[in-house]
Design a protein around this motif. Structure first.
Motif, PDB file in Angstrom:
ATOM      1  N   PHE A   1       0.813  -1.222   0.000  1.00  0.00           N
ATOM      2  CA  PHE A   1       0.000   0.000   0.000  1.00  0.00           C
ATOM      3  C   PHE A   1       0.845   1.270   0.000  1.00  0.00           C
ATOM      4  CE2 PHE A   1      -3.269  -2.950   1.143  1.00  0.00           C
ATOM      5  CZ  PHE A   1      -4.466  -2.365   0.767  1.00  0.00           C
TER       6      PHE A   1
ATOM      7  N   ARG B   1       0.223   3.906  -2.967  1.00  0.00           N
ATOM      8  CA  ARG B   1      -1.055   4.604  -2.829  1.00  0.00           C
ATOM      9  C   ARG B   1      -1.016   5.604  -1.680  1.00  0.00           C
ATOM     10  NH1 ARG B   1      -6.717   1.499  -1.391  1.00  0.00           N
ATOM     11  NH2 ARG B   1      -7.922   3.360  -0.816  1.00  0.00           N
TER      12      ARG B   1
ATOM     13  N   GLY C   1      -5.259  -5.729   4.706  1.00  0.00           N
ATOM     14  CA  GLY C   1      -5.473  -4.924   3.506  1.00  0.00           C
ATOM     15  C   GLY C   1      -6.784  -4.147   3.580  1.00  0.00           C
TER      16      GLY C   1
ATOM     17  N   ASP D   1      -6.919  -0.131   3.552  1.00  0.00           N
ATOM     18  CA  ASP D   1      -7.700   0.515   2.493  1.00  0.00           C
ATOM     19  C   ASP D   1      -8.690   1.504   3.099  1.00  0.00           C
ATOM     20  OD1 ASP D   1      -8.766   0.532  -0.395  1.00  0.00           O
ATOM     21  OD2 ASP D   1     -10.549   0.019   0.779  1.00  0.00           O
ATOM     22  N   ASN D   2      -9.382   1.090   4.170  1.00  0.00           N
ATOM     23  CA  ASN D   2     -10.312   2.015   4.830  1.00  0.00           C
ATOM     24  C   ASN D   2      -9.574   3.202   5.428  1.00  0.00           C
ATOM     25  OD1 ASN D   2     -12.503   0.445   4.194  1.00  0.00           O
ATOM     26  ND2 ASN D   2     -12.632  -0.561   6.186  1.00  0.00           N
TER      27      ASN D   2
ATOM     28  N   ARG E   1      -8.753   5.667   2.868  1.00  0.00           N
ATOM     29  CA  ARG E   1      -9.929   6.362   2.370  1.00  0.00           C
ATOM     30  C   ARG E   1     -10.317   7.524   3.287  1.00  0.00           C
ATOM     31  NH1 ARG E   1     -13.259   3.408  -1.296  1.00  0.00           N
ATOM     32  NH2 ARG E   1     -12.496   1.288  -1.662  1.00  0.00           N
TER      33      ARG E   1
END
Length: 479
Positions: A338, A341, A382, A386-387, A390
């Motif tokens: 990650f 990103r 993951g 990811d959250n 966000r």
């Protein structure tokens, strides 16, 4: 009730009770009557034998001249024995001559008859006494050595009283049998009526359940027996089926809605791209922007497909591995995945935890070993990262911490974003559920639901823990 009655179940229950009662009465009669008769005769013989032994002692002490017919002392011994036993008592010499007889007219015995009686009896071990039951009489024959030579003492007593007692019992058995069978019949009818009525209600409820009418509650049965347990188990199953049906309908409705939105956007984008490229002067920039939008929607659909596939595997109870895994290594690998990103979003990803093994053999951070499935743990981490990316504030930190807590290994992911409201901490783990902050971002609300189910399948849990700033989620697994 009529259908169950026609099946014969009621009468089968009644006949089973009646047959059981009849068999019990027959067994009781066989076990009581004949043994009782033998026991009375045996007790009578034992009593006569003991009294005959007492008389034999008196006979041995008599002088020879008193062992003759019409001797007063000899007659006293015989009469005393007759009164104590209430039996016919006779005394004979070795040649068969009668010395004393309490009933000469009845007896008329001589030496041959005495010998026949003696041969018909059985010897009592350890004594010179023979005894038997013959022609409904208890007979005891005792050989006694006296000063005048051996003599034979014979006691004969009818067993009329014992036969009368047995006859009374046998006469009472038919009445007892009739009464017992009548009671069994009435109890069988009463019990079968109540039982079959409960079974009929249960059968009707099960039939409605089989027809798909899962919204109709089954009749309550509060009895603490097998039928009551079955009724409660069926009602529990119906409630679970109803809940699963509601979840299925909600799942289909939400999934169709979530699919419709990106598909509509993708369709509109493709149409705009087609118009831009079909113009006399193709609008390449507009087409490129449309291609980028189509790519985002395609990736969104791919993510939804992945989530739905994960849920179907969980619902199908696909087995997960149970093996030692290094949580720190997994955290580092997922962080590296990650990192690009996070760099684009201006977020710093950190992994905390490290140090040599402690005295208990487990490392204090890096090197902490848990039991679980490596790919499932990576999937959960993951989802959490990811959250966090966000919802984290621009330029904030997202920290992954690996630590040991007794018999558990804990992996925490904390961000500095908007966080969760107190009422959202449990709700966000439902399928297609998101917090207030998530409604302003893309996503389907499946990630945390997948993460918690994976954690629970590995014997752990995934939960939201209170945090002063942002949101913090903790994955616990057995060490």
């Amino acid at each position: 009730m009529a259908r169950l009655g026609r099946s014969g179940l009621r009468w089968k229950l009644v006949l089973a009770l009646v047959a059981t009662s009849a068999a019990t009465l027959v067994a009781a009669a066989a076990a009581l009557v004949t043994p009782l008769e033998h026991r009375i005769a045996s007790d009578r013989l034992d009593s006569m034998r003991r009294l005959a032994g007492t008389a034999a002692l008196d006979l041995r002490r008599l002088p020879a001249h008193d062992l003759r017919p019409q001797s007063p002392r000899l007659g006293g011994i015989v009469l005393a024995l007759q009164r104590r036993t209430d039996a016919h008592v006779a005394l004979f010499t070795a040649k068969g001559t009668a010395l004393q007889d309490t009933d000469p007219e009845r007896s008329g015995q001589d030496g041959e008859e005495v010998g026949a009686q003696a041969s018909a009896t059985s010897t009592v071990p350890g004594s010179q006494v023979r005894q038997a039951v013959h022609a409904r009489e208890a007979i005891v024959v005792s050989s006694v050595d006296t000063h005048a030579g051996p003599v034979t003492l014979v006691l004969r007593k009818p067993l009329n009283d014992s036969h009368a007692a047995v006859a009374v019992m046998r006469g009472a058995l038919p009445l007892a049998a009739v009464a017992g069978l009548a009671i069994a019949l009435l109890l069988g009818i009463a019990l079968s009526f109540g039982l079959l009525r409960r079974l009929e209600r249960l059968r009707q409820g099960a039939r409605r359940l089989g027809e798909g009418r899962i919204s109709d509650p089954l009749p309550r049965d509060s009895a603490h027996d097998e039928v009551g347990d079955l009724a409660r188990a069926l009602e529990s199953m119906r409630a679970r089926l109803q809940a699963e049906e509601r979840s299925r309908q909600a799942f289909l409705g939400t999934a169709s809605h979530e699919l419709r939105t990106p598909l509509a956007l993708l369709q509109a984008t493709v149409e705009l791209m087609d118009e831009a490229l079909a113009a006399p002067v193709p609008d390449i920039d507009n087409a490129r922007r449309g291609a980028a939008t189509a790519g985002r929607q395609t990736r969104r659909l791919a993510g939804l497909a992945t989530d739905l596939l994960d849920l179907s595997r969980l619902d199908g109870e696909v087995a997960l591995r149970d093996e030692p895994i290094d949580l720190s290594e997994i955290a580092e690998a997922v962080r590296a995945e990650f990192e690009p990103r996070a760099r684009d979003a201006g977020v710093v990803l950190r992994v905390n935890g490290g140090g040599p093994p402690g005295p208990d053999g487990f490392a204090a951070g890096r090197g902490i070993v848990a039991l679980g499935d490596e790919s499932a743990v990576a999937r959960i981490l993951g989802i959490l990262l990811d959250n966090a990316l966000r919802y984290a504030a621009d330029g904030g930190d997202v920290t992954t911490t690996v630590e040991a807590n007794g018999s558990q290994a804990v992996l925490r992911v904390a961000d500095r974003g908007a966080g969760l409201a107190p009422g959202e901490r449990a709700r966000v783990f439902g399928r297609f559920e998101r917090g207030a902050a998530g409604e302003r971002t893309s996503g389907f609300g499946l990630g945390l639901a997948i993460g918690r189910e994976l954690a629970q399948r590995m014997g752990g849990d995934l939960e939201s823990v209170p945090a002063e700033h942002g949101a913090t989620f903790a994955l616990t697994l057995p060490r």
